[in-house]
Design an enzyme around this catalytic site. Sequence first.
Site, PDB file in Angstrom:
ATOM      1  N   ARG A   1     -31.124  -8.809  13.054  1.00 15.53           N
ATOM      2  CA  ARG A   1     -31.315  -7.546  12.345  1.00 15.53           C
ATOM      3  C   ARG A   1     -31.065  -7.653  10.838  1.00 15.53           C
ATOM      4  NH1 ARG A   1     -27.559  -4.362  10.726  1.00 15.53           N
ATOM      5  NH2 ARG A   1     -26.007  -5.567  11.868  1.00 15.53           N
TER       6      ARG A   1
ATOM      7  N   HIS B   1      -6.484 -12.570   6.725  1.00 15.49           N
ATOM      8  CA  HIS B   1      -5.845 -11.429   6.084  1.00 15.49           C
ATOM      9  C   HIS B   1      -5.416 -10.426   7.166  1.00 15.49           C
ATOM     10  CE1 HIS B   1      -6.115  -8.145   2.836  1.00 15.49           C
ATOM     11  NE2 HIS B   1      -5.011  -8.811   2.700  1.00 15.49           N
TER      12      HIS B   1
ATOM     13  N   TRP C   1     -14.985  -2.210   5.862  1.00 17.48           N
ATOM     14  CA  TRP C   1     -16.029  -1.328   6.405  1.00 17.48           C
ATOM     15  C   TRP C   1     -16.923  -0.704   5.324  1.00 17.48           C
ATOM     16  CZ3 TRP C   1     -18.058  -0.930  11.065  1.00 17.48           C
ATOM     17  CH2 TRP C   1     -17.332  -1.462  12.142  1.00 17.48           C
TER      18      TRP C   1
ATOM     19  N   ARG D   1      -7.700  -0.479  39.014  1.00 14.41           N
ATOM     20  CA  ARG D   1      -8.761  -1.400  38.571  1.00 14.41           C
ATOM     21  C   ARG D   1      -9.736  -0.684  37.665  1.00 14.41           C
ATOM     22  NH1 ARG D   1      -8.764  -3.400  44.733  1.00 14.41           N
ATOM     23  NH2 ARG D   1      -9.228  -1.184  44.929  1.00 14.41           N
ATOM     24  N   ARG D   2      -9.244   0.449  37.110  1.00 11.80           N
ATOM     25  CA  ARG D   2     -10.097   1.278  36.245  1.00 11.80           C
ATOM     26  C   ARG D   2      -9.471   1.485  34.886  1.00 11.80           C
ATOM     27  NH1 ARG D   2     -11.264   5.948  40.866  1.00 11.80           N
ATOM     28  NH2 ARG D   2     -11.866   4.449  42.482  1.00 11.80           N
TER      29      ARG D   2
ATOM     30  N   CYS E   1     -19.416  -3.485  18.468  1.00 10.39           N
ATOM     31  CA  CYS E   1     -19.511  -4.904  18.823  1.00 10.39           C
ATOM     32  C   CYS E   1     -18.502  -5.196  19.914  1.00 10.39           C
ATOM     33  CB  CYS E   1     -19.257  -5.765  17.604  1.00 10.39           C
ATOM     34  SG  CYS E   1     -20.640  -5.701  16.489  1.00 10.39           S
TER      35      CYS E   1
ATOM     36  N   ARG F   1     -20.194  -7.721  22.590  1.00 12.03           N
ATOM     37  CA  ARG F   1     -21.623  -7.992  22.805  1.00 12.03           C
ATOM     38  C   ARG F   1     -22.241  -8.860  21.716  1.00 12.03           C
ATOM     39  NH1 ARG F   1     -24.715  -5.752  18.922  1.00 12.03           N
ATOM     40  NH2 ARG F   1     -23.556  -4.200  17.747  1.00 12.03           N
TER      41      ARG F   1
ATOM     42  N   HIS G   1     -22.631 -15.986  17.579  1.00 11.86           N
ATOM     43  CA  HIS G   1     -23.448 -16.631  16.546  1.00 11.86           C
ATOM     44  C   HIS G   1     -22.680 -17.039  15.301  1.00 11.86           C
ATOM     45  CE1 HIS G   1     -23.759 -12.190  16.325  1.00 11.86           C
ATOM     46  NE2 HIS G   1     -23.498 -12.388  15.046  1.00 11.86           N
ATOM     47  N   CYS G   2     -23.269 -18.011  14.609  1.00 12.26           N
ATOM     48  CA  CYS G   2     -22.773 -18.390  13.289  1.00 12.26           C
ATOM     49  C   CYS G   2     -23.946 -18.138  12.338  1.00 12.26           C
ATOM     50  CB  CYS G   2     -22.373 -19.873  13.282  1.00 12.26           C
ATOM     51  SG  CYS G   2     -21.813 -20.437  11.658  1.00 12.26           S
ATOM     52  N   TYR G   3     -23.742 -17.282  11.362  1.00 15.29           N
ATOM     53  CA  TYR G   3     -24.814 -17.011  10.394  1.00 15.29           C
ATOM     54  C   TYR G   3     -25.146 -18.300   9.637  1.00 15.29           C
ATOM     55  CZ  TYR G   3     -24.680 -11.999  11.211  1.00 15.29           C
ATOM     56  OH  TYR G   3     -24.794 -10.768  11.796  1.00 15.29           O
TER      57      TYR G   3
ATOM     58  N   SER H   1     -23.066 -10.301   6.345  1.00 13.94           N
ATOM     59  CA  SER H   1     -24.433  -9.818   6.546  1.00 13.94           C
ATOM     60  C   SER H   1     -24.376  -8.355   6.969  1.00 13.94           C
ATOM     61  CB  SER H   1     -25.128 -10.639   7.638  1.00 13.94           C
ATOM     62  OG  SER H   1     -25.329 -11.949   7.176  1.00 13.94           O
TER      63      SER H   1
HETATM   64  N1  MHF Z   1     -22.006  -9.217   9.936  1.00 13.95           N
HETATM   65  C1  MHF Z   1     -20.891  -8.565  10.307  1.00 13.95           C
HETATM   66  N2  MHF Z   1     -19.821  -9.271  10.718  1.00 13.95           N
HETATM   67  C2  MHF Z   1     -18.688  -8.640  11.095  1.00 13.95           C
HETATM   68  O1  MHF Z   1     -17.740  -9.336  11.466  1.00 13.95           O
HETATM   69  C3  MHF Z   1     -18.636  -7.211  11.031  1.00 13.95           C
HETATM   70  C4  MHF Z   1     -19.764  -6.508  10.588  1.00 13.95           C
HETATM   71  N3  MHF Z   1     -20.873  -7.208  10.224  1.00 13.95           N
HETATM   72  N4  MHF Z   1     -19.769  -5.161  10.498  1.00 13.95           N
HETATM   73  C5  MHF Z   1     -18.648  -4.358  10.945  1.00 13.95           C
HETATM   74  C6  MHF Z   1     -17.359  -5.080  10.960  1.00 13.95           C
HETATM   75  C7  MHF Z   1     -16.640  -5.282   9.659  1.00 13.95           C
HETATM   76  N5  MHF Z   1     -15.911  -6.517   9.920  1.00 13.95           N
HETATM   77  C8  MHF Z   1     -15.533  -7.403   8.914  1.00 13.95           C
HETATM   78  C9  MHF Z   1     -16.020  -7.227   7.631  1.00 13.95           C
HETATM   79  C10 MHF Z   1     -15.650  -8.090   6.624  1.00 13.95           C
HETATM   80  C11 MHF Z   1     -14.790  -9.139   6.906  1.00 13.95           C
HETATM   81  C12 MHF Z   1     -14.389 -10.050   5.779  1.00 13.95           C
HETATM   82  O2  MHF Z   1     -14.998 -10.048   4.738  1.00 13.95           O
HETATM   83  N6  MHF Z   1     -13.334 -10.839   5.930  1.00 13.95           N
HETATM   84  C13 MHF Z   1     -12.795 -11.684   4.884  1.00 13.95           C
HETATM   85  C14 MHF Z   1     -11.562 -11.077   4.250  1.00 13.95           C
HETATM   86  C15 MHF Z   1     -11.689  -9.645   3.936  1.00 13.95           C
HETATM   87  C16 MHF Z   1     -10.383  -8.916   3.734  1.00 13.95           C
HETATM   88  O3  MHF Z   1      -9.541  -8.894   4.604  1.00 13.95           O
HETATM   89  O4  MHF Z   1     -10.207  -8.320   2.675  1.00 13.95           O
HETATM   90  C17 MHF Z   1     -12.381 -13.006   5.498  1.00 13.95           C
HETATM   91  O5  MHF Z   1     -12.387 -14.011   4.791  1.00 13.95           O
HETATM   92  O6  MHF Z   1     -12.017 -13.010   6.684  1.00 13.95           O
HETATM   93  C18 MHF Z   1     -14.307  -9.309   8.188  1.00 13.95           C
HETATM   94  C19 MHF Z   1     -14.677  -8.444   9.182  1.00 13.95           C
HETATM   95  C20 MHF Z   1     -16.186  -6.978  11.247  1.00 13.95           C
HETATM   96  N7  MHF Z   1     -17.512  -6.464  11.425  1.00 13.95           N
HETATM   97  O1  LIG Z   2     -15.927  -6.175  15.163  1.00 20.58           O
HETATM   98  C1  LIG Z   2     -17.001  -6.728  14.875  1.00 20.58           C
HETATM   99  C2  LIG Z   2     -18.048  -6.017  14.334  1.00 20.58           C
HETATM  100  C3  LIG Z   2     -19.193  -6.672  14.046  1.00 20.58           C
HETATM  101  N1  LIG Z   2     -19.331  -7.994  14.283  1.00 20.58           N
HETATM  102  C4  LIG Z   2     -20.603  -8.660  13.894  1.00 20.58           C
HETATM  103  C5  LIG Z   2     -21.501  -9.155  14.966  1.00 20.58           C
HETATM  104  C6  LIG Z   2     -22.851  -9.169  14.268  1.00 20.58           C
HETATM  105  O2  LIG Z   2     -22.923 -10.328  13.452  1.00 20.58           O
HETATM  106  C7  LIG Z   2     -22.778  -7.926  13.393  1.00 20.58           C
HETATM  107  C8  LIG Z   2     -23.364  -6.694  14.028  1.00 20.58           C
HETATM  108  O3  LIG Z   2     -24.755  -6.756  14.070  1.00 20.58           O
HETATM  109  P1  LIG Z   2     -25.605  -6.239  15.338  1.00 20.58           P
HETATM  110  O4  LIG Z   2     -27.031  -6.432  14.929  1.00 20.58           O
HETATM  111  O5  LIG Z   2     -25.248  -4.807  15.536  1.00 20.58           O
HETATM  112  O6  LIG Z   2     -25.230  -7.081  16.513  1.00 20.58           O
HETATM  113  O7  LIG Z   2     -21.404  -7.727  13.179  1.00 20.58           O
HETATM  114  C9  LIG Z   2     -18.297  -8.712  14.801  1.00 20.58           C
HETATM  115  O8  LIG Z   2     -18.375  -9.945  15.018  1.00 20.58           O
HETATM  116  N2  LIG Z   2     -17.151  -8.052  15.091  1.00 20.58           N
END
Ligand code: MHF
Ligand SMILES: O=c1ccn([C@H]2C[C@H](O)[C@@H](COP(=O)(O)O)O2)c(=O)[nH]1
Length: 277
Positions: free
Chosen positions: A21, A51, A80, A126-127, A159, A179, A220-222, A276
């Site tokens: 996506r 962190h 977020w 179990r619920r 997720c 998921r 996945h790994c981007y 992403s």
């Molecule tokens: N692509 C994607 N991956 C995700 O893990 C994710 C989403 N989208 N969308 C919703 C939430 C938001 N989440 C996130 C968003 C950002 C970080 C991140 O940037 N982590 C940094 C440090 C950020 C901080 O704590 O200030 C890292 O290095 O772990 C982690 C989880 C998990 N979720």
């Molecule tokens: O708690 C979370 C929230 C999000 N993610 C990741 C998983 C995917 O990379 C994206 C969400 O994209 P979808 O197209 O909706 O699957 O965010 C995560 O790992 N953990």
Amino acid sequence: MKQYLELLDKILTEGSLKGDRTGSGTLSIFGHQMRFPLAEGFPLVTTKKIHLKSIIYELLWFLKGDTKLAYLHEHNVSIWNEWADERGELGPVYGYQWRSWPTPDGRHIDQIQQLIEQLKKTPNSRRLIVSAWNVADLPDESISPQQNVAQGKMALAPCHALFQFYVADGKLSCLLYQRSCDMFLGVPFNIASYALLTHMAAQQSELEVGDLIWTGGDVHCYLNHREQAKLQLSRKPYPLPTLIIKRRPKSIFDYRYEDFEIRDYQAHESIKASISV
Ligand SMILES: Nc1nc(=O)c2c([nH]1)NC[C@@H]1CN(c3ccc(C(=O)N[C@@H](CCC(=O)O)C(=O)O)cc3)CN21
Ligand SMILES: O=c1ccn([C@H]2C[C@H](O)[C@@H](COP(=O)(O)O)O2)c(=O)[nH]1
């Protein structure tokens, strides 16, 4: 966190090239499970600094039933930001579904309150399940998070969609179904968050901690995280830290950031990666 590193390695070596996506592209596998015995240490990744503050505040925010950025921003948590609308609203995401799942007759169900009550009254049940996967509130994948929020939908589909608790031998275990799993950024946060929630629920129901069982769907790994992932795999993990909860609040909703202390967390330096959206 050997299990985490093995999974990361498996994705890099065996993953299928798969579009997604966000347009970033991923290496992906389908279906995997990891088990973390919580009494052996707190499952926080050590091959890069995590962190934990963001993780704790995000969990307290879910438990408040909050879906607005304001609380996170008051505590300098920005994870977020990208998904909220201009008012800082995310729509009916985790906090809303956990604490006030809407019913057809206009009531709201507090799934967390019910879960804790069940843990105390019917631990053999179990619920013992909490679901964030409310089909009626799911977003439309073809429009932006902000457009979805404007239509009263979630900014992003859950997720970590569903979790189940289990009590045996005086120990509380948690099984999570995630998921969609961003192995480099999201998954270390998700594992630590559910480990924390399990410790809190165990304390509230006077149980010891058992296992956290993490189950991933599309793991996945981007593509733009591949170098960072390899760097992590080149590092030697440290022993796990320990979580201390300094006080026993009167309910699962009364924990404060200051109640948690992570002891002996030794980690390699942090690694930057772009998210992403
Ligand atoms: N692509 C994607 N991956 C995700 O893990 C994710 C989403 N989208 N969308 C919703 C939430 C938001 N989440 C996130 C968003 C950002 C970080 C991140 O940037 N982590 C940094 C440090 C950020 C901080 O704590 O200030 C890292 O290095 O772990 C982690 C989880 C998990 N979720
Ligand atoms: O708690 C979370 C929230 C999000 N993610 C990741 C998983 C995917 O990379 C994206 C969400 O994209 P979808 O197209 O909706 O699957 O965010 C995560 O790992 N953990």
